[in-house]
Design an enzyme around this catalytic site. Structure first.
Site, PDB file in Angstrom:
ATOM      1  N   GLY A 261      36.361  35.245  36.825  1.00 55.49           N
ATOM      2  CA  GLY A 261      35.467  36.148  36.915  1.00 55.49           C
ATOM      3  C   GLY A 261      34.561  36.412  35.606  1.00 55.49           C
ATOM      4  O   GLY A 261      33.825  37.334  35.566  1.00 55.49           O
TER       5      GLY A 261
ATOM      6  N   GLY B 258      37.338  33.463  43.870  1.00 56.21           N
ATOM      7  CA  GLY B 258      37.438  34.766  43.742  1.00 56.21           C
ATOM      8  C   GLY B 258      36.127  35.481  44.191  1.00 56.21           C
ATOM      9  O   GLY B 258      35.821  35.896  45.380  1.00 56.21           O
TER      10      GLY B 258
ATOM     11  N   ASN C 297      40.013  34.424  47.725  1.00 57.29           N
ATOM     12  CA  ASN C 297      40.954  35.240  47.035  1.00 57.29           C
ATOM     13  C   ASN C 297      40.223  36.383  46.860  1.00 57.29           C
ATOM     14  O   ASN C 297      39.145  36.672  46.100  1.00 57.29           O
ATOM     15  CB  ASN C 297      41.521  34.923  45.790  1.00 57.29           C
ATOM     16  CG  ASN C 297      42.193  35.946  44.983  1.00 57.29           C
ATOM     17  OD1 ASN C 297      42.632  37.130  45.772  1.00 57.29           O
ATOM     18  ND2 ASN C 297      42.530  35.814  43.677  1.00 57.29           N
TER      19      ASN C 297
ATOM     20  N   SER D 227      35.549  31.069  38.281  1.00 58.60           N
ATOM     21  CA  SER D 227      34.092  31.028  38.665  1.00 58.60           C
ATOM     22  C   SER D 227      33.423  29.985  39.171  1.00 58.60           C
ATOM     23  O   SER D 227      32.437  29.293  39.059  1.00 58.60           O
ATOM     24  CB  SER D 227      33.472  31.263  36.962  1.00 58.60           C
ATOM     25  OG  SER D 227      33.644  32.459  36.437  1.00 58.60           O
TER      26      SER D 227
ATOM     27  N   LYS E  21      41.230  39.664  46.291  1.00 59.05           N
ATOM     28  CA  LYS E  21      41.688  40.400  45.306  1.00 59.05           C
ATOM     29  C   LYS E  21      41.785  41.829  45.765  1.00 59.05           C
ATOM     30  O   LYS E  21      41.931  42.008  47.058  1.00 59.05           O
ATOM     31  CB  LYS E  21      41.062  40.176  44.077  1.00 59.05           C
ATOM     32  CG  LYS E  21      40.728  38.982  43.453  1.00 59.05           C
ATOM     33  CD  LYS E  21      40.229  38.976  42.173  1.00 59.05           C
ATOM     34  CE  LYS E  21      40.389  37.278  41.669  1.00 59.05           C
ATOM     35  NZ  LYS E  21      39.967  37.122  40.290  1.00 59.05           N
TER      36      LYS E  21
ATOM     37  N   HIS F 282      49.396  34.503  40.470  1.00 60.05           N
ATOM     38  CA  HIS F 282      48.062  34.524  39.841  1.00 60.05           C
ATOM     39  C   HIS F 282      47.925  35.061  38.608  1.00 60.05           C
ATOM     40  O   HIS F 282      48.899  36.207  38.364  1.00 60.05           O
ATOM     41  CB  HIS F 282      47.198  35.242  40.728  1.00 60.05           C
ATOM     42  CG  HIS F 282      45.748  35.401  40.525  1.00 60.05           C
ATOM     43  ND1 HIS F 282      45.056  36.075  39.459  1.00 60.05           N
ATOM     44  CD2 HIS F 282      44.790  34.614  41.083  1.00 60.05           C
ATOM     45  CE1 HIS F 282      44.052  35.895  39.311  1.00 60.05           C
ATOM     46  NE2 HIS F 282      43.695  34.982  40.510  1.00 60.05           N
TER      47      HIS F 282
ATOM     48  N   GLU G 132      43.780  27.489  37.451  1.00 59.72           N
ATOM     49  CA  GLU G 132      42.755  28.457  37.011  1.00 59.72           C
ATOM     50  C   GLU G 132      43.061  29.028  35.595  1.00 59.72           C
ATOM     51  O   GLU G 132      43.691  29.892  35.233  1.00 59.72           O
ATOM     52  CB  GLU G 132      43.181  29.941  38.035  1.00 59.72           C
ATOM     53  CG  GLU G 132      42.940  29.764  39.280  1.00 59.72           C
ATOM     54  CD  GLU G 132      42.740  30.930  40.108  1.00 59.72           C
ATOM     55  OE1 GLU G 132      41.659  31.038  40.834  1.00 59.72           O
ATOM     56  OE2 GLU G 132      43.383  31.760  40.120  1.00 59.72           O
TER      57      GLU G 132
ATOM     58  N   GLU H 145      46.174  37.395  37.081  1.00 55.72           N
ATOM     59  CA  GLU H 145      46.255  38.833  37.141  1.00 55.72           C
ATOM     60  C   GLU H 145      47.698  39.400  37.229  1.00 55.72           C
ATOM     61  O   GLU H 145      47.851  40.430  36.919  1.00 55.72           O
ATOM     62  CB  GLU H 145      45.109  39.377  38.325  1.00 55.72           C
ATOM     63  CG  GLU H 145      43.536  38.863  37.814  1.00 55.72           C
ATOM     64  CD  GLU H 145      42.811  38.713  38.739  1.00 55.72           C
ATOM     65  OE1 GLU H 145      43.018  39.012  40.093  1.00 55.72           O
ATOM     66  OE2 GLU H 145      41.749  38.034  38.409  1.00 55.72           O
TER      67      GLU H 145
HETATM   68  P1  PGA Z   1      36.693  34.088  40.232  1.00 53.15           P
HETATM   69  O1  PGA Z   1      38.169  34.196  40.422  1.00 53.15           O
HETATM   70  O2  PGA Z   1      36.256  32.974  41.130  1.00 53.15           O
HETATM   71  O3  PGA Z   1      35.986  35.293  40.629  1.00 53.15           O
HETATM   72  O4  PGA Z   1      36.483  33.675  38.770  1.00 53.15           O
HETATM   73  C1  PGA Z   1      39.004  33.221  40.911  1.00 53.15           C
HETATM   74  C2  PGA Z   1      40.600  33.828  41.088  1.00 53.15           C
HETATM   75  O5  PGA Z   1      40.839  34.535  40.432  1.00 53.15           O
HETATM   76  O6  PGA Z   1      41.108  33.103  41.889  1.00 53.15           O
END
Ligand code: PGA
Length: 243
Positions: free
Chosen positions: A164, A224, A8, A203, A10, A91, A158, A93
């Site tokens: 993140g 991500g 992803n 992560s 983003k 997601h 998630e 976000e």
């Molecule tokens: P991350 O994000 O691997 O940077 O933690 C995962 C995601 O939001 O899909």
């Protein structure tokens, strides 16, 4: 069940990065399904760069309507036209930044499936919800309200606080939540619920991928930050069981 490793991107990535990245990920191991979800503007160019490879593409969102007066939005059939075969929906976000509700995600999933896309529906609790002992209840409720009855797609667990941040739940917490999700999927969807890949996200890095991906009911990863580097995404794919 083959594992799915989904990157992803983003709101990162520029056109100039695509050729080298696409070339590098072509060497992905054959025992996993690899999928990249870049920003909308990069999909078409990515499709060209990955032509002839088994690597799939996905969008990061779509509108609940198949077309209409919705300035700034993207429709599922438009994603499909670029060569995308998946779309991430709900997601955290988007739930947080755009106030997306389970009902909207449900409607988006129906539209995506009608356009021939495979939805990846994201669920996960906040840190406060986990601390309050509500994690499983929250996730079960997200599943029951955002998956249509004929859902044929993927679920990504998630935990919001792991995205993140470099932090992940313990292996037993991940295994427990994935078991809960599997039970909920079977209760909701019948036999079809046992065929759904449940991805872990939050992560995932080359250093922790092997341990996370080996847990029962973990059917891949939604990655991500680490997906922005082809070498890291490849290392995660290599770490998936079945190779
Ligand atoms: P991350 O994000 O691997 O940077 O933690 C995962 C995601 O939001 O899909």
């Amino acid at each position: 069940m083959r594992q799915i490793i989904a990157g992803n991107w983003k709101m990162f990535g520029r056109l100039a990065e695509i050729p080298a990245y696409a070339e590098a990920i072509r060497s992905a191991p054959a025992h996993v399904d690899l999928l990249i979800c870049p920003p909308f503007t990069l999909l078409d160019r990515f499709a060209t760069a990955l032509k002839g490879s088994p690597i799939a593409l996905g969008g990061q969102n779509c509108h609940a309507a198949a077309q209409g007066a919705h300035t700034g939005d993207i429709a599922a059939p438009m994603l499909a036209e670029t060569g995308a075969t998946y779309v991430i929906l709900g997601h955290s976000e988007r739930r947080e930044n755009h106030g997306e509700t389970n009902a909207e995600i449900y409607a988006k999933a129906e539209t995506a499936m009608a356009a021939g896309l495979i939805p990846i529906i994201c669920v996960g609790e906040t840190e406060m919800q986990r601390d309050a002992g509500e994690a499983e209840h929250v996730v079960r409720s997200q599943l029951s309200h955002s998956l249509p009855p004929r859902f044929a797609g993927i679920v990504a667990y998630e935990p919001v606080w792991a995205i993140g941040t470099g932090r992940t739940p313990t292996e037993s917490e991940v295994a427990a939540m994935h078991a809960t999700i599997r039970a909920a999927l079977v209760a909701q969807l019948g036999a079809g619920g046992s065929a759904i890949n449940i991805l872990y996200g939050g992560s995932v890095k080359p250093g922790n991928a092997a341990a996370l991906l080996a847990l029962p009911e973990v059917g891949g990863a939604l990655v991500g930050g680490a997906s922005l580097k082809a070498a890291d995404l490849l290392a995660i794919a290599v770490a998936a069981p079945g190779g």
